[in-house]
Design an enzyme around this catalytic site. Structure first.
Site, PDB file in Angstrom:
ATOM      1  N   TYR A  36      41.372 -14.677  67.952  1.00  0.00           N
ATOM      2  CA  TYR A  36      40.707 -12.566  66.506  1.00  0.00           C
ATOM      3  C   TYR A  36      40.081 -11.726  67.278  1.00  0.00           C
ATOM      4  O   TYR A  36      40.607 -10.438  66.035  1.00  0.00           O
ATOM      5  CB  TYR A  36      40.824 -13.147  65.795  1.00  0.00           C
ATOM      6  N   ASP A  96      42.323 -20.866  60.960  1.00  0.00           N
ATOM      7  CA  ASP A  96      43.272 -20.458  60.177  1.00  0.00           C
ATOM      8  C   ASP A  96      44.105 -20.974  60.116  1.00  0.00           C
ATOM      9  O   ASP A  96      44.855 -21.432  58.598  1.00  0.00           O
ATOM     10  CB  ASP A  96      44.158 -19.279  61.441  1.00  0.00           C
ATOM     11  N   LYS A 130      40.212 -27.014  71.500  1.00  0.00           N
ATOM     12  CA  LYS A 130      41.526 -27.811  72.679  1.00  0.00           C
ATOM     13  C   LYS A 130      40.700 -27.943  73.219  1.00  0.00           C
ATOM     14  O   LYS A 130      40.396 -27.206  74.768  1.00  0.00           O
ATOM     15  CB  LYS A 130      42.324 -27.018  72.174  1.00  0.00           C
TER      16      LYS A 130
END
Ligand code: NAD
Length: 501
Positions: A130, A234, A177
């Site tokens: 982002y 998100d 992740k």
């Protein structure tokens, strides 16, 4: 101070924004909270006037003054400005914690009704993909940098643990992740593991983000507080909203050390703009987070109760909910009618909703408002960074080239010079030279890794610049697009191996 109005910047926003904001303002006034609203602009009209940020200086000044914002959704009109004004606002005021509660509501049917879904997604709001740092590397290959910092991670993870502690919640799940992105998502996970022992009363667990999505769909009630990086957050916060009734019911708060911005998760829903049919609940619930933030916990509890009574009784039902429940959409309540019903229900208590812990639903008089989140406790800054022992042990050189690795390899080896050697070439992270017998596709961008001929030796900048000179001299055959230095920090490699290396 009692009796003194709170100063709050209100940005009505685009599309349905003004309608839902008006609804929240009316309810807050009816609950007796005095707010001096400073109305400010951002979004579509601002872009159209030629302000490419979408957030005019007057709005920035107002927020810097009031430090609290109630915001409707903002549009980025196609063809004007390229950055979202929403993201710009969050980033300009360093509101690093995006907090999205997702809680089962009475009268809002879901697959999980009765299971007690009540979680809060705490999403890092500034960093990660982002940050929006994107470059075309070649005419055909795009790149987006994923920026994760130790300080940014500490701030958000500490925020999540403090929130859990304040609310008497029992578990914080860190979702990353890290198994694939060992340095970026891995840093976030490591910071989580380093901080968790400071909160011994809270269960700390780490789950891989895809498993979180799976678990959330299967058994969402197991989640309490979930802390995660920006893009993961998100996606899973929208998933969480979907589990408890959809966008019409999903509130959020963006908290920084100085400024907090409260907004619905949903966008401007342009097709419903000006029709008085939109569900204002998401923005009303966001305004409750605002009231708690400014210490109006009693009024917030009263409004929350009135919303719950209204939903529970189901006399005034907005169109979206009527659609979900198979009700009569034609006779659904308008935005104004639904707001009136909530106002009429002020002072009543819901009968079917179990009381909640903490500031989300204060049980007694005033529950403590969320304190300013503690600032990071590790030391950061130029001097601290400079003290970390380091060496540059090579570079990754990115080259625009469609040449097969079999011929590119020897040619680049020949350019390596006396001090450096070509260690490998990769295509999209997979080693293609020395050849592996397999042939991953070449998309026009190769990465050539050069290291010192002498194992582990440092590579000075002069060697790197001389290599770039030699590569440039061959012209378009290997047009270099960027380089990354290979660092070793405190003995740890600051780079990853290629797949297959
Ligand atoms: P959207 O949230 O506006 O709409 C998605 C769907 O949900 C639509 O079907 C809409 O009608 C419905 N919906 C949304 N809010 C609702 C509510 N309160 N009650 C009932 N139904 C509701 O998303 P979109 O269509 O992808 O985006 C529209 C615009 O909003 C875009 O310009 C986008 O950039 C912007 N946007 C802004 C924000 C923000 O300001 N934070 C967030 C998302 C999208």
């Amino acid at each position: 101070m009692p009796g003194q109005p709170h100063h709050v910047t209100v940005i009505p926003g685009d599309g349905v924004g003004p309608e839902v904001v008006r609804s929240a303002q009316r309810i807050i006034a009816a609950a007796g909270v005095a707010i001096d609203w400073e109305t400010a602009e951002a979004g579509a009209e601002v872009f159209k006037r030629g302000d490419t940020s979408g957030v005019p200086q007057a709005t920035r000044d107002s927020i810097a003054r009031t430090r609290v914002v109630l915001k409707g959704p903002l549009e980025t009109p196609v063809g004007f400005g390229e950055k979202s004004a929403n993201v710009t606002l969050r980033k300009l005021f360093e509101t690093y914690a995006n907090v999205r509660p997702a809680r089962e509501l009475p009268g809002v049917p879901t697959r999980y009704a009765g299971e007690g879904v009540d979680m809060i997604i705490v999403r890092e709001n500034i960093e990660d993909l982002y940050a929006g740092i994107e470059h075309m590397q070649t005419p055909d290959v795009a790149q987006c940098l994923k920026i994760i910092s130790r300080k940014g991670s500490e701030k958000i993870i500490r925020y999540a643990f403090e929130l859990a502690r304040r609310e008497g919640r029992r578990k914080v799940t860190c979702a990353t992740k890290a198994n694939i992105m060992k340095l970026t998502e891995g840093l976030f996970k490591r910071v989580f593991e380093e901080l968790a022992p400071e909160y011994p009363e809270i269960v700390a667990e780490h789950l891989i983000i895809d498993n979180v999505a799976h678990q959330m769909a299967k058994d969402p009630a197991q989640f309490d507080v979930v802390v995660t990086t920006n893009l993961n957050g998100d996606i899973i916060s929208d998933l969480a909203s979907g589990l408890v009734g959809g966008l019409g019911f999903a509130p959020s708060g963006n908290y920084g050390d100085d400024v907090a911005i409260f907004e619905a998760v949903h966008g401007s829903a342009p097709k419903y703009a000006g029709k008085d049919v939109i569900n204002p609940t998401a923005l009303i619930l966001s305004s409750l987070m605002l009231l708690r933030h400014v210490g109006e916990t009693t009024a917030a509890a009263a409004i929350e109760d009135a919303v719950l009574v209204t939903l529970e009784e189901g006399r005034a039902v907005t169109q979206d909910l009527a659609r979900q429940t198979g009700g009569d959409v034609e006779r659904a309540a308008s935005t104004t009618g639904f707001t009136d019903a909530i106002i009429a229900n002020l002072g009543r208590q819901p009968s079917s909703v179990p009381p909640r812990h903490g500031w989300e639903r204060p049980s007694g008089e005033a529950t403590p408002r969320p304190e300013g989140t503690p600032r990071p406790h590790w030391s950061y800054g130029a001097a601290v960074s400079a003290a970390v022992p380091r060496a540059t042990v090579g570079i990754d050189l990115f080259l625009e080239s469609w040449e097969p690795a079999l011929s590119a390899g020897p040619a680049l080896e020949a350019l390596a010079g006396e001090a450096l050697k070509l260690e490998m070439i990769s295509s999209r992270g997979t080693m293609v030279y020395p050849t592996t017998g397999l042939s991953p596709d070449n998309v026009g961008l190769l990465r050539a890794r050069f290291v010192a001929r002498e194992d582990g030796a440092a590579v000075p900048d002069e060697e790197i610049l001389a290599l770039l000179d030699r590569v440039s001299s061959v012209g378009a055959r290997f047009a270099w697009t960027h380089i990354e230095k290979l660092h070793v920090f405190a003995g740890e490699p600051g780079y990853t191996k290629a797949q297959g290396q």
